[in-house]
Design an enzyme around this catalytic site. Structure first.
Site, PDB file in Angstrom:
ATOM      1  N   LYS A 111       0.887  -1.303   0.054  1.00 38.96           N
ATOM      2  CA  LYS A 111       0.033  -0.008   0.015  1.00 38.96           C
ATOM      3  C   LYS A 111       0.884   1.386  -0.078  1.00 38.96           C
ATOM      4  CE  LYS A 111      -3.981  -1.752   2.473  1.00 38.96           C
ATOM      5  NZ  LYS A 111      -4.923  -1.509   1.398  1.00 38.96           N
ATOM      6  N   LYS A 193      -4.396 -10.200  -7.488  1.00 35.73           N
ATOM      7  CA  LYS A 193      -5.162 -10.962  -6.601  1.00 35.73           C
ATOM      8  C   LYS A 193      -6.627 -10.500  -6.792  1.00 35.73           C
ATOM      9  CE  LYS A 193      -5.700 -10.006  -2.492  1.00 35.73           C
ATOM     10  NZ  LYS A 193      -5.630  -9.882  -0.938  1.00 35.73           N
ATOM     11  N   LYS A 196     -11.866  -7.085  -3.505  1.00 35.51           N
ATOM     12  CA  LYS A 196     -12.902  -6.091  -3.256  1.00 35.51           C
ATOM     13  C   LYS A 196     -12.506  -4.686  -3.413  1.00 35.51           C
ATOM     14  CE  LYS A 196     -12.988  -7.802   1.428  1.00 35.51           C
ATOM     15  NZ  LYS A 196     -13.504  -8.758   2.309  1.00 35.51           N
TER      16      LYS A 196
HETATM   17  P1  AMP Z   1     -10.619 -10.445   3.511  1.00 35.67           P
HETATM   18  O1  AMP Z   1     -12.060 -10.400   2.621  1.00 35.67           O
HETATM   19  O2  AMP Z   1      -9.562  -9.664   2.526  1.00 35.67           O
HETATM   20  O3  AMP Z   1     -10.996 -10.293   4.750  1.00 35.67           O
HETATM   21  O4  AMP Z   1     -10.258 -11.846   3.403  1.00 35.67           O
HETATM   22  C1  AMP Z   1     -10.892 -12.807   3.764  1.00 35.67           C
HETATM   23  C2  AMP Z   1     -10.380 -14.278   3.543  1.00 35.67           C
HETATM   24  O5  AMP Z   1     -10.455 -14.714   2.523  1.00 35.67           O
HETATM   25  C3  AMP Z   1      -8.822 -14.255   3.923  1.00 35.67           C
HETATM   26  O6  AMP Z   1      -8.386 -15.534   4.447  1.00 35.67           O
HETATM   27  C4  AMP Z   1      -8.070 -14.086   2.754  1.00 35.67           C
HETATM   28  O7  AMP Z   1      -6.870 -14.584   2.767  1.00 35.67           O
HETATM   29  C5  AMP Z   1      -9.073 -14.883   1.760  1.00 35.67           C
HETATM   30  N1  AMP Z   1      -8.973 -14.322   0.210  1.00 35.67           N
HETATM   31  C6  AMP Z   1      -9.308 -12.963  -0.096  1.00 35.67           C
HETATM   32  N2  AMP Z   1      -9.115 -12.467  -1.382  1.00 35.67           N
HETATM   33  C7  AMP Z   1      -8.612 -13.850  -1.652  1.00 35.67           C
HETATM   34  C8  AMP Z   1      -8.357 -14.278  -2.910  1.00 35.67           C
HETATM   35  N3  AMP Z   1      -8.393 -13.672  -4.219  1.00 35.67           N
HETATM   36  N4  AMP Z   1      -8.101 -15.712  -3.355  1.00 35.67           N
HETATM   37  C9  AMP Z   1      -8.058 -16.531  -2.210  1.00 35.67           C
HETATM   38  N5  AMP Z   1      -8.254 -16.205  -0.984  1.00 35.67           N
HETATM   39  C10 AMP Z   1      -8.571 -14.893  -0.736  1.00 35.67           C
END
Ligand code: AMP
Ligand code: TRP
Length: 328
Positions: A111, A193, A196
């Site tokens: 970031k 990646k 969101k």
């Molecule tokens: P977050 O929505 O960023 O809190 O992520 C929630 C969970 O989803 C965490 O365990 C992240 O590591 C996993 N995660 C988020 N984005 C991805 C992605 N593009 N591929 C796989 N896992 C993801």
């Protein structure tokens, strides 16, 4: 029974990455482990959120947990801020984490390198709060996507340091990262990646997306001109990503997928992936609407907070006694 803890930040809508990297595994593990799954609402305010949108996202996140198959009778589901011990132990963990450690966290470094404006103290120190989230519950395992591995490793280091300084207090947890689906990439830029925070809507499939839109996003996913369905993430990152998605849903190996699409075009393969994804999302979306309409979410959160607080409070009391901040 071994224990697992994990959380998802309700920043925006849940997407296929959070589902395949994390949520789907929570559901698979809930029969074998004592599961604690929370909505990481304190983490998501590290970046400004519009209050009304945030509230809606929290409700959607809980409803989607359940729609995807988390069973509140088996899994303790709660809101992070309902268990005040997270913030309190978060501060204590912050005081046991070195600047050098926080400086090494790639998520923060990326970031900063991108020159993002308005980065907060919260986003810098959030790995300390995440350590607290995990250590409060004596978790043996933390199921996460690949991007969170470094944070869980930091948590392990801090737990070991704390145990050495103050005597055995915390279980040192292990990250649990799936072999397939731990890093789902953006559909229109498969070198990034799926996220969101990605401003480009075409690259990300949200669990609540209209299914026609889902199909369109998959059919127009970026590929290459090699014209062979095979797993080569360096030269064919788009196809490799679609193979990861298909395999995560069907358990087919990459070789099986290659054999299945031998001599066929990318259009056929994309259609296959779109059919699989849409079939699963259709079920999730229909359950989601039933859950939101049922009004069961408040009760689930109240029960979850009571159960989680009992464990978290005992651990925080122990920590406070050990570090000498209590006078009784
Ligand atoms: P977050 O929505 O960023 O809190 O992520 C929630 C969970 O989803 C965490 O365990 C992240 O590591 C996993 N995660 C988020 N984005 C991805 C992605 N593009 N591929 C796989 N896992 C993801
Ligand atoms: N930091 C995680 C993410 O961004 C969410 C999270 C917060 C988490 N606390 C946690 C995950 C504890 C596992 C365990 O995805």
């Amino acid at each position: 029974m071994k224990r697992m803890v994990s959380g998802i930040k309700p920043t925006g809508q849940l997407h296929l990455g959070s589902y395949l990297g994390a949520l789907k595994h929570f559901v698979e593990y809930q029969n074998e482990y004592d599961m604690y799954i929370f909505v990481a609402n304190l983490h998501c305010i590290t970046v400004y959120q519009k209050p009304e949108e945030l509230k809606k996202n929290l409700i959607d996140c809980i409803a989607l947990y359940i729609a995807c198959g988390l069973d509140p009778k088996r899994t303790t589901i709660f809101l992070q801020s309902d268990v005040k011990e997270h913030a309190q132990l978060g501060w204590i963990m912050n005081c046991n984490t070195y600047l050098g450690e926080l400086n090494r966290m790639t998520q923060f470094k990326d970031k900063q390198a991108k020159g993002e404006q308005g980065l907060t103290g919260g986003i810098y120190t959030y790995p300390s709060l995440m350590s607290a989230d995990i250590l409060l519950y004596d978790a043996d395992y933390v199921p996460v996507g690949d991007d969170q591995k470094q944070h869980v490793e930091l948590c392990r280091d801090v737990a070991m340091r704390f145990n050495n300084r103050y005597g055995d207090t915390f279980i040192v947890p292990e990250p649990l990262i799936a072999k397939v689906g731990a890093r789902i990439m953006s559909l229109n830029d498969p070198t990034k990646k799926m996220s969101k925070s990605d401003n480009n809507d075409k690259g990300c499939i949200y669990l609540l997306d209209d299914l026609k839109k889902v199909r369109k996003k998959i059919m127009s996913a970026k590929t290459d001109d090699v014209a062979k369905v095979q797993y080569d993430p360096i030269n064919q990152p788009g196809i490799a990503n679609l193979m990861q998605i298909a395999s995560a849903f069907t358990n087919e190996s990459f070789d099986e997928l290659t054999a299945k699409f031998d001599g066929k075009g990318y259009g056929d393969f994309k259609k296959y992936v779109a059919d699989i994804v849409c079939a699963e999302l259709e079920v999730i979306q229909s359950r989601y609407h039933d859950i939101v309409d049922s009004g069961m979410i408040n009760t689930i959160l109240e029960n979850g907070a009571i159960k989680a607080t009992a464990i978290a409070k005992a651990k925080l009391d122990e920590v406070q006694r050990k570090i000498g901040i209590e006078v009784k």
